[in-house]
Design a protein around this motif. Structure first.
Motif, mmCIF file in Angstrom:
data_model
loop_
_atom_site.group_PDB
_atom_site.id
_atom_site.type_symbol
_atom_site.label_atom_id
_atom_site.label_comp_id
_atom_site.label_asym_id
_atom_site.label_seq_id
_atom_site.Cartn_x
_atom_site.Cartn_y
_atom_site.Cartn_z
ATOM 1 N N CYS A 1 0.877 -1.179 0.000
ATOM 2 C CA CYS A 1 0.000 0.000 0.000
ATOM 3 C C CYS A 1 0.909 1.221 0.000
ATOM 4 O O CYS A 1 1.524 1.537 1.022
ATOM 5 C CB CYS A 1 -0.893 -0.026 1.226
ATOM 6 N N ALA A 2 1.024 1.863 -1.136
ATOM 7 C CA ALA A 2 1.915 3.010 -1.279
ATOM 8 C C ALA A 2 1.118 4.301 -1.296
ATOM 9 O O ALA A 2 0.103 4.406 -1.990
ATOM 10 C CB ALA A 2 2.726 2.875 -2.557
ATOM 11 N N ALA A 3 1.598 5.267 -0.537
ATOM 12 C CA ALA A 3 0.929 6.566 -0.476
ATOM 13 C C ALA A 3 1.645 7.561 -1.365
ATOM 14 O O ALA A 3 2.870 7.549 -1.480
ATOM 15 C CB ALA A 3 0.905 7.085 0.952
ATOM 16 N N SER A 4 0.867 8.419 -1.980
ATOM 17 C CA SER A 4 1.441 9.531 -2.738
ATOM 18 C C SER A 4 0.667 10.799 -2.403
ATOM 19 O O SER A 4 -0.537 10.757 -2.162
ATOM 20 C CB SER A 4 1.392 9.253 -4.246
ATOM 21 N N PHE B 1 1.029 12.525 0.273
ATOM 22 C CA PHE B 1 1.073 12.761 1.704
ATOM 23 C C PHE B 1 1.975 11.701 2.334
ATOM 24 O O PHE B 1 2.245 10.660 1.724
ATOM 25 C CB PHE B 1 -0.321 12.728 2.338
ATOM 26 N N THR B 2 2.428 11.989 3.552
ATOM 27 C CA THR B 2 3.293 11.043 4.248
ATOM 28 C C THR B 2 2.466 10.201 5.215
ATOM 29 O O THR B 2 1.552 10.688 5.875
ATOM 30 C CB THR B 2 4.409 11.785 5.004
ATOM 31 N N LEU B 3 2.821 8.914 5.276
ATOM 32 C CA LEU B 3 2.080 8.004 6.132
ATOM 33 C C LEU B 3 2.504 8.064 7.599
ATOM 34 O O LEU B 3 1.908 7.404 8.445
ATOM 35 C CB LEU B 3 2.253 6.566 5.629
ATOM 36 N N ASP B 4 3.538 8.845 7.903
ATOM 37 C CA ASP B 4 4.096 8.845 9.250
ATOM 38 C C ASP B 4 3.047 9.056 10.343
ATOM 39 O O ASP B 4 3.142 8.459 11.412
ATOM 40 C CB ASP B 4 5.149 9.953 9.384
ATOM 41 N N TYR B 5 2.064 9.914 10.067
ATOM 42 C CA TYR B 5 1.096 10.264 11.100
ATOM 43 C C TYR B 5 -0.244 9.558 10.912
ATOM 44 O O TYR B 5 -1.257 9.965 11.469
ATOM 45 C CB TYR B 5 0.892 11.776 11.134
ATOM 46 N N TYR B 6 -0.219 8.484 10.129
ATOM 47 C CA TYR B 6 -1.457 7.782 9.836
ATOM 48 C C TYR B 6 -1.378 6.323 10.285
ATOM 49 O O TYR B 6 -0.381 5.643 10.057
ATOM 50 C CB TYR B 6 -1.746 7.812 8.334
ATOM 51 N N ALA B 7 -2.455 5.881 10.898
ATOM 52 C CA ALA B 7 -2.647 4.449 11.085
ATOM 53 C C ALA B 7 -3.148 3.881 9.759
ATOM 54 O O ALA B 7 -3.917 4.545 9.048
ATOM 55 C CB ALA B 7 -3.658 4.180 12.190
ATOM 56 N N ILE B 8 -2.708 2.691 9.437
ATOM 57 C CA ILE B 8 -3.088 2.067 8.181
ATOM 58 C C ILE B 8 -3.838 0.772 8.466
ATOM 59 O O ILE B 8 -3.386 -0.064 9.253
ATOM 60 C CB ILE B 8 -1.862 1.761 7.311
ATOM 61 N N GLY B 9 -4.947 0.628 7.795
ATOM 62 C CA GLY B 9 -5.726 -0.596 7.936
ATOM 63 C C GLY B 9 -5.841 -1.322 6.603
ATOM 64 O O GLY B 9 -5.833 -0.703 5.543
ATOM 65 N N ARG C 1 5.224 -1.638 8.268
ATOM 66 C CA ARG C 1 5.287 -0.366 7.570
ATOM 67 C C ARG C 1 6.734 0.051 7.391
ATOM 68 O O ARG C 1 7.587 -0.236 8.243
ATOM 69 C CB ARG C 1 4.490 0.709 8.303
ATOM 70 N N ASP C 2 6.990 0.729 6.288
ATOM 71 C CA ASP C 2 8.300 1.294 6.001
ATOM 72 C C ASP C 2 8.058 2.766 5.689
ATOM 73 O O ASP C 2 7.736 3.129 4.551
ATOM 74 C CB ASP C 2 8.947 0.571 4.814
ATOM 75 N N ASN C 3 8.182 3.596 6.715
ATOM 76 C CA ASN C 3 7.875 5.008 6.536
ATOM 77 C C ASN C 3 8.834 5.674 5.550
ATOM 78 O O ASN C 3 8.454 6.632 4.871
ATOM 79 C CB ASN C 3 7.906 5.733 7.878
ATOM 80 N N ALA C 4 10.047 5.173 5.456
ATOM 81 C CA ALA C 4 11.001 5.749 4.506
ATOM 82 C C ALA C 4 10.518 5.568 3.073
ATOM 83 O O ALA C 4 10.792 6.401 2.204
ATOM 84 C CB ALA C 4 12.375 5.113 4.694
ATOM 85 N N LYS C 5 9.799 4.469 2.838
ATOM 86 C CA LYS C 5 9.261 4.198 1.502
ATOM 87 C C LYS C 5 7.796 4.610 1.386
ATOM 88 O O LYS C 5 7.186 4.418 0.335
ATOM 89 C CB LYS C 5 9.408 2.718 1.160
#
Length: 119
Positions: free
Chosen positions: A22-25, A27-35, A72-76
């Motif tokens: 699941c790749a985000a574009s 915005f950054t996923l750092d502050y998000y919980a992912i389901g 999760r890999d926040n760097a990616k």
């Protein structure tokens, strides 16, 4: 444009493995919980797993516990769902979604990726 894109679905035999991404574009996923969720036509959407934004704590539905692993890999800017020992009943469209750490609902959803477990 803010979006989530799932990939990694496909056809696999029972007992096999797949890794969903699941790749985000935008915005950054750092502050998000992912389901991760899944849905079969005619049935309600089911929550499969989620991972927090803060300490990386995880949750798994009983139906996948011990077989699926979320990471999760926040760097990616990417979250993964490793699915092992797949069963035919795991067949579904899998979606990822992002919920801001202080929010109460999922703000962004991906388009889904089909997983089919069949011999």
């Amino acid at each position: 444009q803010l979006q989530l894109v799932e990939s990694g679905g496909g056809l696999v035999q029972p007992g096999g493995s797949l890794r969903l991404s699941c790749a985000a574009s935008g915005f950054t996923l750092d502050y998000y919980a992912i389901g991760w969720f899944r849905q079969v036509p005619g049935k309600e959407r089911e929550g499969v797993s989620c991972i927090s934004s803060s300490d990386g704590s995880t949750y798994y539905a009983d139906s996948v516990k011990g077989r699926f692993t979320i990471s999760r890999d926040n760097a990616k800017n990417t979250v993964y769902l490793q699915m092992n020992s797949l069963k035919p009943e795991d067949t579904a469209v899998y979606y990822c979604a992002a919920r801001y750490y202080s929010g109460s609902s999922y703000d962004y959803w991906g388009q889904g990726t089909q997983v089919t477990v069949s011999s």
